[in-house]
Scaffold this active site. Sequence first.
Site, PDB file in Angstrom:
ATOM      1  N   ASP A  80      11.708  -0.223   5.195  1.00 20.87           N
ATOM      2  CA  ASP A  80      12.643  -1.333   5.020  1.00 20.87           C
ATOM      3  C   ASP A  80      11.959  -2.697   4.968  1.00 20.87           C
ATOM      4  OD1 ASP A  80      14.572   0.550   5.014  1.00 20.87           O
ATOM      5  OD2 ASP A  80      15.354   0.133   7.023  1.00 20.87           O
ATOM      6  N   GLY A  81      10.786  -2.788   5.596  1.00 20.59           N
ATOM      7  CA  GLY A  81      10.040  -4.050   5.541  1.00 20.59           C
ATOM      8  C   GLY A  81       9.709  -4.400   4.105  1.00 20.59           C
ATOM      9  N   HIS A  82       9.116  -3.423   3.389  1.00 21.80           N
ATOM     10  CA  HIS A  82       8.806  -3.656   1.973  1.00 21.80           C
ATOM     11  C   HIS A  82      10.062  -3.965   1.168  1.00 21.80           C
ATOM     12  CE1 HIS A  82       5.599  -0.673   3.272  1.00 21.80           C
ATOM     13  NE2 HIS A  82       4.873  -1.687   2.848  1.00 21.80           N
ATOM     14  N   LEU A 128       6.673   3.285   1.482  1.00 19.90           N
ATOM     15  CA  LEU A 128       7.606   2.165   1.618  1.00 19.90           C
ATOM     16  C   LEU A 128       8.608   2.342   2.752  1.00 19.90           C
ATOM     17  CD1 LEU A 128       8.340   1.668  -2.202  1.00 19.90           C
ATOM     18  CD2 LEU A 128       6.652   0.490  -0.766  1.00 19.90           C
ATOM     19  N   VAL A 181      10.661  -6.737   9.595  1.00 22.70           N
ATOM     20  CA  VAL A 181      11.869  -5.918   9.733  1.00 22.70           C
ATOM     21  C   VAL A 181      11.641  -4.925  10.866  1.00 22.70           C
ATOM     22  CG1 VAL A 181      13.369  -4.258   8.563  1.00 22.70           C
ATOM     23  CG2 VAL A 181      12.457  -6.214   7.303  1.00 22.70           C
ATOM     24  N   GLN A 239      -2.918 -11.879   7.762  1.00 21.85           N
ATOM     25  CA  GLN A 239      -3.087 -11.701   6.317  1.00 21.85           C
ATOM     26  C   GLN A 239      -2.370 -12.810   5.556  1.00 21.85           C
ATOM     27  OE1 GLN A 239      -2.804  -7.827   4.045  1.00 21.85           O
ATOM     28  NE2 GLN A 239      -0.765  -8.616   3.625  1.00 21.85           N
ATOM     29  N   MET A 264       0.840  -1.195   0.000  1.00 17.76           N
ATOM     30  CA  MET A 264       0.000   0.000   0.000  1.00 17.76           C
ATOM     31  C   MET A 264       0.879   1.251   0.000  1.00 17.76           C
ATOM     32  SD  MET A 264      -3.500  -0.932   1.946  1.00 17.76           S
ATOM     33  CE  MET A 264      -3.021  -0.470   3.604  1.00 17.76           C
TER      34      MET A 264
END
Lengths: 291, 291
Positions: free
Chosen positions: A33-35, A31, A174, A151, A28
Amino acid sequence: MKLIRTVQTIREQIKKARDKKIGFVPTMGYLHDGHLSLVEQAKKENDLVVMSIFVNPLQFGPNEDFERYPRNEQKDAKVAKEKGVDILFMPSVEEMYPEDMSIQMTITNGTDVLCGSSRPGHFDGVATVLTKLFHLIQPTSAYFGLKDAQQFAIVNTLVSEMNFPLSLIGLPTVRETDGLAKSSRNVYLTDDERKEAVALYASLQHAQKLIVDGLNNPATIIMEVKKVIKNRTKARIDYVDILNYPNLQKINVMNGQVIIAIAVQFTHARLIDNIILSANGERVDRLVQGG
Amino acid sequence: MKLIRTVQTIREQIKKARDKKIGFVPTMGYLHDGHLSLVEQAKKENDLVVMSIFVNPLQFGPNEDFERYPRNEQKDAKVAKEKGVDILFMPSVEEMYPEDMSIQMTITNGTDVLCGSSRPGHFDGVATVLTKLFHLIQPTSAYFGLKDAQQFAIVNTLVSEMNFPLSLIGLPTVRETDGLAKSSRNVYLTDDERKEAVALYASLQHAQKLIVDGLNNPATIIMEVKKVIKNRTKARIDYVDILNYPNLQKINVMNGQVIIAIAVQFTHARLIDNIILSANGERVDRLVQGG
């Protein structure tokens, strides 16, 4: 990097990539660091990496933060390009939902617990948009962060029940150096709340320690987790729960793979976090399904 | 011809055919010339033709003829092979629905008319099984007979709303020499009913003539169609209706592309038939969408 905004153009591009392994990172936006860790992994395992950025109205309730959800298209595009995304798909709401939908998808299992119980229809919206995106992108593998573990579990069910021809890869949450799970919603924390929020992950680590030490009554562990959060934050606890994973069923005694999941409400940010533990109390950080 | 019964094997075969144009003919078996005309067309337009034979319990109501639906696997396999089908997918119910489903698809438009009104949930079951089959077969094009015109309209909606990456081809109803639409259910007609059943198509031809002659009041045309059926058969009329197509909305005056559709109940067979007419009253026999 190609930035694509229409269904027709993404179709054309994907048609051209028929013989390539496509790694897909649905997001979504806003952004962090996880993405980007998902993009990194997707790049290692595929010929072409497609990211989507779409704040999906169908997965927000009427009183949730759809309008207010943080967006920064320009910065996201820049970051995605730097990270090596090949195609960035950023459709408008009208492009994804041109008229009132005649088809409804409803998830009837695993949605009455954790975030599902306070967000009716949320996972129906997730399933619908992912069905559309999977058809448009036709990925070999799709990458999700395990921060949204419910999810991931429900997308597992979607993919396996509906026979989608793709693999799902769930990758570790992350975290900031102090342990707070990275989230687009962290920007809504006040300075004080940001400091308090460290307690979320600390409470999960405490739970893991108790389990490794032999505690096997979920109710007691849940109480201990709540104690940590209450003592160290002013947030309202939405839920703390321990369920088997990925089935998301309640358990009376620790047994098999479980998720310990929490959600708390700060003034302007509802944060979630979780850890997944194997039967011996070890962390499970990567999950793969299908393919 | 390869005869395949498991999800795993069909997946493997389809993976091998990644670079091929795949034509898909989904059926419930008990093959007749209607099905075979779809195979013929699919062979002309593709490299590989896959047929499925699966009597889908999800699209039968509790009081419908799921158990009694005619089956003849051996003859079907022989006929399919002779006709040039490359892969025949004949899964068991357990293979398609290994456990209780957690995902429900619901169609909310175009299902309260024609067969939908007397078969609640029927098109939800159709949408679910086709979603699964489309994911397993990954066809370039899927072929349907326009005898099931409401089904074709709803599959159109499914494919376009959910962005399935495939074309839909609707082909003309195949008829006996006396005009009766070919159907697996015709075997349930008594000898007398078989003779009477000619009136179904005759009533539709009569309607077309009235429209070409300038009659533009749907109610009057419906009355005329009913009169033909009542005068020439002992069947109970389930419905006679005129709707625009493929929207399936009621109309007050003839306008644009319409469907004239009928369903009648004989002793042991419920038969349907229809014609689709363009605005000037001409027959529409082939419909194509997407791709």
